[in-house]
Design an enzyme around this catalytic site. Structure first.
Site, short mmCIF file in Angstrom:
data_model
loop_
_atom_site.label_atom_id
_atom_site.label_comp_id
_atom_site.label_asym_id
_atom_site.label_seq_id
_atom_site.Cartn_x
_atom_site.Cartn_y
_atom_site.Cartn_z
N GLY A 3 61.40 79.41 44.30
CA GLY A 3 62.30 78.43 44.90
C GLY A 3 63.67 78.91 45.32
O GLY A 3 64.38 78.19 46.04
N CYS A 10 53.27 73.59 75.50
CA CYS A 10 53.50 72.35 76.24
C CYS A 10 53.77 71.16 75.35
O CYS A 10 53.02 70.18 75.36
CB CYS A 10 52.32 72.12 77.17
SG CYS A 10 52.29 73.40 78.41
N ARG A 62 60.08 83.45 49.09
CA ARG A 62 61.06 83.60 50.18
C ARG A 62 62.14 84.63 49.86
O ARG A 62 62.54 85.40 50.73
CB ARG A 62 61.68 82.24 50.44
CG ARG A 62 62.50 82.18 51.69
CD ARG A 62 63.20 80.82 51.85
NE ARG A 62 62.43 79.69 51.45
CZ ARG A 62 61.81 78.84 52.28
NH1 ARG A 62 61.88 79.02 53.58
NH2 ARG A 62 61.13 77.81 51.81
N1 LLP Z 1 55.21 78.73 43.35
C1 LLP Z 1 54.62 77.62 43.81
C2 LLP Z 1 53.70 76.89 42.95
C3 LLP Z 1 54.90 77.19 45.12
O1 LLP Z 1 54.31 76.09 45.58
C4 LLP Z 1 55.79 77.93 45.94
C5 LLP Z 1 56.09 77.50 47.30
C6 LLP Z 1 56.36 79.10 45.41
C7 LLP Z 1 56.05 79.46 44.10
C8 LLP Z 1 57.30 79.98 46.18
O2 LLP Z 1 58.46 79.34 46.53
P1 LLP Z 1 59.65 80.18 47.20
O3 LLP Z 1 60.17 81.16 46.16
O4 LLP Z 1 59.10 80.90 48.37
O5 LLP Z 1 60.63 79.16 47.58
N2 LLP Z 1 56.45 76.49 54.25
C9 LLP Z 1 57.73 76.15 53.67
C10 LLP Z 1 57.83 76.56 52.21
C11 LLP Z 1 56.75 75.97 51.34
C12 LLP Z 1 56.84 76.42 49.91
C13 LLP Z 1 55.66 75.97 49.15
N3 LLP Z 1 55.62 76.43 47.81
C14 LLP Z 1 58.85 76.78 54.50
O6 LLP Z 1 58.56 77.41 55.51
O7 LLP Z 1 60.02 76.60 54.20
#
Ligand code: LLP
Length: 422
Positions: free
Chosen positions: A243, A346, A281
């Site tokens: 996150g 489009c 991310r």
């Molecule tokens: N763990 C779980 C259970 C998750 O659902 C996620 C992301 C992560 C870890 C990793 O989170 P991060 O460290 O990347 O924030 N498509 C969206 C982001 C969706 C994230 C879903 N879950 C975007 O482009 O912003």
């Protein structure tokens, strides 16, 4: 910090000028930097070093953020595990050489086949998202003569303060077991022979720019651990999810991994558990750009439309979440302008930015969308029969195509007209 810098007026990925990649591979193309991935992995690991029981937390890269097998290999070599959410991601993690014991499996809709696959591969941990899933996993494991290692994902009902579509820890989000039901759910599942329920997990959302919601959620987990132990359960593992946000815009100032680590150290001080983290991310976001070429510049009523050859099917985040991605010329002339940056698809949703102050560009010139290493290629579709773009990994002064371009013809080849329609 990333390794996309302008050297002698030309944007490079590490030591490779981006025009050389465009020339060799065509555009649009995702370009990833190995040095950046490694740097982010090392900074994140160092920030958490020494935390939790054993002092070496498991860092399970969120494969959904960038599932390319070469990217996974880079991170496997940094000692990372994987957080997977489907059988497909599980297979990728294994293919990249990630030890099964370092794989955690999250997701509310794991199918029976996926539960079986995880059990067969002896993955490190299932993060169970409901009582119903826990019962099914226990039953499947028992029938296979196995025991699933598991944690119960709780929903702490904390507002992560992020975009609604990527918030996961509010009571009305579909994820995890509500905190108020966690002790009862844990008691039922811990008694099932097919499970070794040994801990709890949570993940409250993505692109968090503030540590407070995380700290609130983690504190709730701390209290829950106490309640579970008081009820006689053995709690050895806690997965704190991912996150942590990244700066998409210059004014954004997300907490550093070191700030995050200090907060985690403070909150988890007395937990005496092995910790797992699931960053996506923060590791991959700024390790990639989407390289694109300007098709033409069209006069608008107000600002001109810079029409690039990348579109919402290649990079969906702006269309889906109104997300901001930096947009820079690869060989900037120094002249600046205000423009609307759009793709060829489009529908009006295929807009990367309106009224953006950016480098002046003309037809044929190259540009990049920044911070495209996470949730970029992986969210692509073939809308408008545009196929899937290629992906390249740079390492010093070399680069390799790590995903072929899949053109629209190859997708059409997988379709057929039934005989009765001929
Ligand atoms: N763990 C779980 C259970 C998750 O659902 C996620 C992301 C992560 C870890 C990793 O989170 P991060 O460290 O990347 O924030 N498509 C969206 C982001 C969706 C994230 C879903 N879950 C975007 O482009 O912003």
């Amino acid at each position: 910090m990333d390794h996309f810098e302008t050297i002698d007026g030309v944007l490079h990925a590490e030591n490779v000028p981006l025009p050389a990649i465009a020339e060799a591979v065509g555009t649009p193309v995702y370009v990833y930097s190995r040095a950046t991935l490694e740097r982010h992995a090392q900074v994140f690991s160092a920030a958490l070093d020494g935390l939790g029981k054993g002092g070496t937390p498991l860092i399970a890269f969120a494969v959904k953020s960038n599932p390319n097998i070469a990217v996974l290999k880079v991170l496997q070599r940094q000692g990372f595990g994987a957080d997977v959410v489907s059988g497909g991601e599980l297979r990728r993690a294994l293919f990249a050489g990630i030890e099964p014991g370092k794989i955690v499996f999250s997701g509310v809709g794991k199918t029976r086949a996926e539960l079986e696959l995880g059990l067969t591969e002896k993955i490190g941990q299932f993060n169970i998202e409901s009582l119903e899933e826990g019962r099914e996993l226990a039953e499947v494991a028992y029938a296979m003569g196995l025991q699933g290692q598991a944690a119960l994902r709780i929903n702490p009902d904390v507002d992560a303060g992020t975009h609604d579509k990527i918030s996961t820890g509010k009571a009305d989000n579909k994820f995890g077991v509500p905190l108020v039901r966690a002790v009862d759910a844990f008691a039922e599942l811990a008694g099932l022979p097919g499970l070794n329920l040994r801990g709890v997990a949570l993940h409250i959302g993505s692109q968090l720019l503030d540590l407070d919601p995380l700290e609130t959620a983690f504190s709730k987990v701390g209290a829950l651990i106490g309640d579970l132990r008081d009820a006689g359960h053995t709690i050895t593992h806690v997965d704190l999810g991912g996150g942590l946000g990244v700066p998409y815009q210059a004014h954004e100032n997300p907490p550093s991994p070191a700030d995050y680590g200090a907060m985690v150290a403070r909150v988890t001080d007395r937990w005496d558990v092995q910790l797992t983290f699931e960053p996506g991310r923060v590791i991959a976001g700024n390790a990639g750009v989407l390289l694109t070429r300007v098709v033409r510049v069209k006069h608008g009523v107000r600002d001109p439309f810079v029409i690039v050859d990348a579109a919402m099917n290649d990079l969906a985040r702006p269309a889906l979440y109104g997300a901001y991605h930096g947009f820079d010329a690869v060989e900037p002339s120094g002249e600046r302008t205000t423009a609307n940056i759009v793709g060829p698809i489009c529908e009006t949703g295929d807009t990367f930015a309106m009224g953006r102050e950016c480098d002046t560009l003309v037809a044929g010139e190259l540009a990049v969308f920044r911070t495209a290493g996470a949730y970029g290629a992986t969210m692509a579709s073939s809308y408008n029969s545009r196929g899937f773009v290629a992906e390249v990994l740079v390492d010093g002064d070399q680069f390799a195509i790590v995903a072929d371009r899949i053109d629209a013809g190859a997708i059409m080849d997988a379709e057929r007209v039934p005989e009765w329609l001929e």
